[in-house]
Design an enzyme around this catalytic site. Structure first.
Site, short mmCIF file in Angstrom:
data_model
loop_
_atom_site.label_atom_id
_atom_site.label_comp_id
_atom_site.label_asym_id
_atom_site.label_seq_id
_atom_site.Cartn_x
_atom_site.Cartn_y
_atom_site.Cartn_z
N TYR A 1 -1.31 -0.37 10.62
CA TYR A 1 -1.51 -0.81 9.23
C TYR A 1 -0.37 -0.31 8.34
O TYR A 1 0.20 -1.07 7.56
CB TYR A 1 -2.85 -0.30 8.70
CG TYR A 1 -3.04 -0.61 7.23
CD1 TYR A 1 -3.33 -1.90 6.81
CD2 TYR A 1 -2.91 0.39 6.26
CE1 TYR A 1 -3.50 -2.19 5.46
CE2 TYR A 1 -3.07 0.11 4.92
CZ TYR A 1 -3.36 -1.19 4.53
OH TYR A 1 -3.50 -1.47 3.19
N SER B 1 0.86 -1.18 0.00
CA SER B 1 0.00 0.00 0.00
C SER B 1 0.89 1.23 0.00
O SER B 1 2.01 1.19 0.53
CB SER B 1 -0.90 0.01 1.24
OG SER B 1 -1.55 1.27 1.39
#
Length: 421
Positions: A315, A302
């Site tokens: 995250y 990501s």
């Protein structure tokens, strides 16, 4: 002293990185003929050296730009210089990656430069010498335009299907929805039979039926919860009779909110799914790929892994883990026949936002993310999906670290439910 120097070189890694860098550069340059490498180098010099000087340092009073043989001066030239910079930057990138859109646009741009060279000589040099020099210059650049036109196959030739490059079976984790589902479909479309793994058996079986009917390949459904410390080993056990040629470590989830408001058990599960499971699956399946001399390992990272993201701190840390692991493996496995890639999407139109507790916001289609990943596989260690995402990450590199973190926090705060801020 000589021994100490040799030891220091070994410790600091001077010799091997130089060799690896030379091999990597040689492989990269071998993708195109010498004349095209020289043209790429020219684009790099113009984009990185000349045009920034021309745009920011060259006095307006002496600035000149030529378009189709017509000279603009002063502020007219200064205002058109950014377009030249964009063209040469795209040229450098397009040649380096051998992008499909380079044909026919590189040839057409060279053709207009050839025409502009002729017109400039006729209009501003004049006389017989202007005509002669214009024709010679136009002929030289025109020959380059023709060579680029004739190089169509270098830019547009399709690559061999994944089943020929890596093998007949692939494994996709997190295959029940979003990016994982699209990875499964994309692999099947290229003749790869697919092992589908996720928690929801019903969704996996529905996808398996679709893939078998649509693409005429085999499937195997392996329900598993990768938040369970034994989940990855369960998958490995279920596929031990298959030659897995492509591993897509896609399973993952996020958790939006201020750290002290998040549940520790869910944070631990996120680390297990996003970090531990890809390590275990790759460690078990990679040796067979190396023995066969071909294979591919993909990690769904990501752009959040490119910088700390407040309200998504754990995250973003897990995605930094995936990025660093994947790029390190890419370097380790060069020359073995096993390709490694980290795909780094930004916001995507999947269930991720709802599962993470984020407020809904626009995102890229998952099909596009998968397309970018498979196009980059075997060509580079990581790729950011989406021009805006790439531009944002690139600009952040130039900013002070506190500014980057605060900006990321400001954006993420707007996506986080008020009670979790």
């Amino acid at each position: 002293m000589a021994g100490a120097g040799a030891a220091r070189e070994s410790i600091l890694g001077y010799k091997m990185p130089a060799k690896d860098m030379k091999e990597w550069l040689g492989e990269a340059l071998a993708r195109r003929p010498t004349w095209m490498n020289l043209l790429m180098a020219y684009c790099v010099v113009m984009a990185v050296g000349y045009l920034p000087w021309d745009l920011f340092l060259k006095p307006v009073a002496v600035d000149e730009e030529v378009w189709l043989g017509v000279v603009t001066r002063g502020w007219g030239a200064k205002l058109t210089a950014p377009l030249h910079w964009v063209i040469y930057s795209l040229g450098a990138y397009g040649f380096w990656r051998m992008r499909r859109w380079m044909w026919p646009w590189a040839s057409l741009y060279a053709a207009q430069v050839a025409l502009g060279t002729f017109l400039w000589s006729v209009l501003y040099v004049g006389g017989l010498w202007g005509w002669l020099s214009g024709m010679v210059g136009a002929a030289c650049v025109g020959a380059l335009a023709l060579a680029l036109w004739n190089a169509k196959e270098r830019f547009t030739s399709p690559r061999p299907p994944l089943c020929e490059r890596y093998g007949n079976w692939g494994l996709v984790t997190g295959a029940s929805a979003g990016i994982g589902r699209e990875f499964a479909r994309a692999l099947a479309a290229q003749g790869v039979s697919v092992v589908l793994s996720a928690r929801r058996r019903d969704r996996l079986e529905e996808l398996a039926q679709e893939i078998e009917e649509r693409f005429r390949v085999n499937t195997r459904v392996v329900p598993a919860d990768l938040a369970d410390p034994h989940g990855a080993e369960q998958i490995v056990s279920a596929v031990k009779d298959l030659d897995i040629g492509i591993l897509v470590n896609n399973a993952g989830f996020g958790y939006a909110g201020r750290f002290d408001k998040q549940e520790p058990a869910r944070l631990r599960a996120m680390v297990e799914v996003n970090c531990s499971s890809p390590v275990i699956l790759t460690a078990h399946l990679l040796p067979a790929m190396l023995r066969r001399g071909r294979g591919a390992v993909l990690f769904t990272g990501s752009i959040a892994g490119r910088q700390p993201v407040p309200y998504h701190g754990v995250y973003s840390a897990t995605k930094a883990f995936d990025l660093f692991l994947g790029e390190a493996l890419w370097a380790e496995l060069r020359g073995t026949g096993v390709d490694v890639l980290v795909i780094e999407p930004g916001p995507t139109q999947t269930e991720f936002q709802a599962a993470a507790g984020e407020l809904e916001h626009p995102g890229e289609p998952p099909e596009r993310v998968v397309e970018v990943a498979l196009d980059a596989l075997g060509r580079q260690p990581s790729v950011i999906s989406g021009w805006f995402n790439w531009l944002r990450v690139s600009l952040e590199r130039a900013l002070p670290r506190p500014v980057v973190v605060l900006l990321a926090g400001s954006v993420m705060s707007s996506y986080t439910r008020p009670e979790m801020r």
